[in-house]
Motif scaffolding. Structure first.
Motif, mmCIF file in Angstrom:
data_model
loop_
_atom_site.group_PDB
_atom_site.id
_atom_site.type_symbol
_atom_site.label_atom_id
_atom_site.label_comp_id
_atom_site.label_asym_id
_atom_site.label_seq_id
_atom_site.Cartn_x
_atom_site.Cartn_y
_atom_site.Cartn_z
ATOM 1 N N ARG A 1 -8.042 -33.593 -66.064
ATOM 2 C CA ARG A 1 -7.503 -32.296 -65.661
ATOM 3 C C ARG A 1 -6.207 -32.529 -64.881
ATOM 4 O O ARG A 1 -6.133 -33.400 -64.007
ATOM 5 N N GLU A 2 -5.168 -31.758 -65.209
ATOM 6 C CA GLU A 2 -3.880 -31.946 -64.558
ATOM 7 C C GLU A 2 -3.426 -30.658 -63.879
ATOM 8 O O GLU A 2 -3.701 -29.549 -64.350
ATOM 9 N N LEU A 3 -2.721 -30.836 -62.796
ATOM 10 C CA LEU A 3 -2.188 -29.695 -62.054
ATOM 11 C C LEU A 3 -1.047 -29.066 -62.851
ATOM 12 O O LEU A 3 -0.134 -29.762 -63.300
ATOM 13 N N VAL A 4 -1.096 -27.750 -62.991
ATOM 14 C CA VAL A 4 -0.026 -27.009 -63.651
ATOM 15 C C VAL A 4 0.886 -26.362 -62.612
ATOM 16 O O VAL A 4 2.102 -26.511 -62.652
ATOM 17 N N ALA A 5 0.289 -25.635 -61.675
ATOM 18 C CA ALA A 5 1.075 -24.945 -60.654
ATOM 19 C C ALA A 5 0.173 -24.644 -59.466
ATOM 20 O O ALA A 5 -1.041 -24.492 -59.614
ATOM 21 N N ARG A 6 0.810 -24.562 -58.279
ATOM 22 C CA ARG A 6 0.052 -24.317 -57.069
ATOM 23 C C ARG A 6 0.889 -23.452 -56.137
ATOM 24 O O ARG A 6 2.127 -23.575 -56.110
ATOM 25 N N ILE A 7 0.212 -22.599 -55.386
ATOM 26 C CA ILE A 7 0.909 -21.751 -54.419
ATOM 27 C C ILE A 7 0.156 -21.800 -53.102
ATOM 28 O O ILE A 7 -1.075 -21.746 -53.070
ATOM 29 N N SER A 8 0.910 -21.942 -52.036
ATOM 30 C CA SER A 8 0.293 -22.063 -50.720
ATOM 31 C C SER A 8 0.079 -20.686 -50.089
ATOM 32 O O SER A 8 0.548 -19.665 -50.605
ATOM 33 N N ARG A 9 -0.579 -20.709 -48.958
ATOM 34 C CA ARG A 9 -0.860 -19.472 -48.238
ATOM 35 C C ARG A 9 0.426 -18.731 -47.890
ATOM 36 O O ARG A 9 0.459 -17.491 -47.912
ATOM 37 N N VAL A 10 1.474 -19.476 -47.599
ATOM 38 C CA VAL A 10 2.731 -18.842 -47.213
ATOM 39 C C VAL A 10 3.666 -18.644 -48.394
ATOM 40 O O VAL A 10 4.794 -18.203 -48.218
ATOM 41 N N GLY A 11 3.208 -18.987 -49.609
ATOM 42 C CA GLY A 11 3.996 -18.685 -50.788
ATOM 43 C C GLY A 11 4.817 -19.827 -51.345
ATOM 44 O O GLY A 11 5.567 -19.632 -52.297
ATOM 45 N N ASP A 12 4.697 -21.012 -50.761
ATOM 46 C CA ASP A 12 5.401 -22.159 -51.339
ATOM 47 C C ASP A 12 4.754 -22.534 -52.673
ATOM 48 O O ASP A 12 3.534 -22.539 -52.795
ATOM 49 N N THR A 13 5.590 -22.854 -53.649
ATOM 50 C CA THR A 13 5.076 -23.153 -54.977
ATOM 51 C C THR A 13 5.483 -24.548 -55.429
ATOM 52 O O THR A 13 6.495 -25.097 -54.975
ATOM 53 N N GLU A 14 4.699 -25.112 -56.311
ATOM 54 C CA GLU A 14 5.042 -26.359 -56.976
ATOM 55 C C GLU A 14 4.530 -26.302 -58.403
ATOM 56 O O GLU A 14 3.533 -25.619 -58.683
ATOM 57 N N TYR A 15 5.246 -26.979 -59.294
ATOM 58 C CA TYR A 15 4.937 -26.957 -60.713
ATOM 59 C C TYR A 15 4.984 -28.369 -61.285
ATOM 60 O O TYR A 15 5.740 -29.225 -60.816
ATOM 61 N N SER A 16 4.230 -28.570 -62.343
ATOM 62 C CA SER A 16 4.374 -29.821 -63.071
ATOM 63 C C SER A 16 5.697 -29.759 -63.829
ATOM 64 O O SER A 16 6.191 -28.680 -64.170
#
Length: 124
Positions: free
Chosen positions: A44-59
């Protein structure tokens, strides 16, 4: 914490889909909401993530095509997927990381929870 994920389906290459993931149950707070994907025989791979304060990261493979956002009032995260490619075909899972309710409604133990997968199939 229960997660309900939905929105997958069959789409032609170049098309779009939106996935939703709603968290319910008793918890103090959510630190992250994320989407992962998995194909048979692969991890399983990370596609996208968002933090409580709205910071995002993407593969790297989805950056500039996918967008993650959330509605904190509804404890729901969304994944907008544009310009879909056959290689995006996978089961997509949402995940929540947060804190349980502690004494006096203070943050308790950390937890993570997975939703059921929703299948995304992109035809060429």
């Amino acid at each position: 914490v229960q997660l309900q994920a939905y929105g997958g389906g069959l789409v032609q290459a170049g098309g779009s889909l939106r996935l939703s993931c709603a968290a319910s149950g008793s918890f103090h707070s959510i630190s992250y909401m994320a989407w992962y994907r998995q194909t048979p025989g692969k991890e399983r791979e990370l596609v996208a993530r968002i933090s409580r304060v709205g910071d995002t990261e993407y593969s790297a493979s989805v950056r500039d095509r996918f967008t993650i956002w959330k509605d904190s009032a509804k404890n729901t995260a969304y994944l907008g997927m544009n310009n879909l490619k056959p290689e995006d075909t996978a089961a997509y899972y949402c995940r929540v990381d947060g804190a349980e309710v502690g004494k006096g409604w203070s943050p308790g133990r950390a937890f993570n929870s997975w939703g059921q997968g929703t299948q995304v199939t992109v035809s060429s």
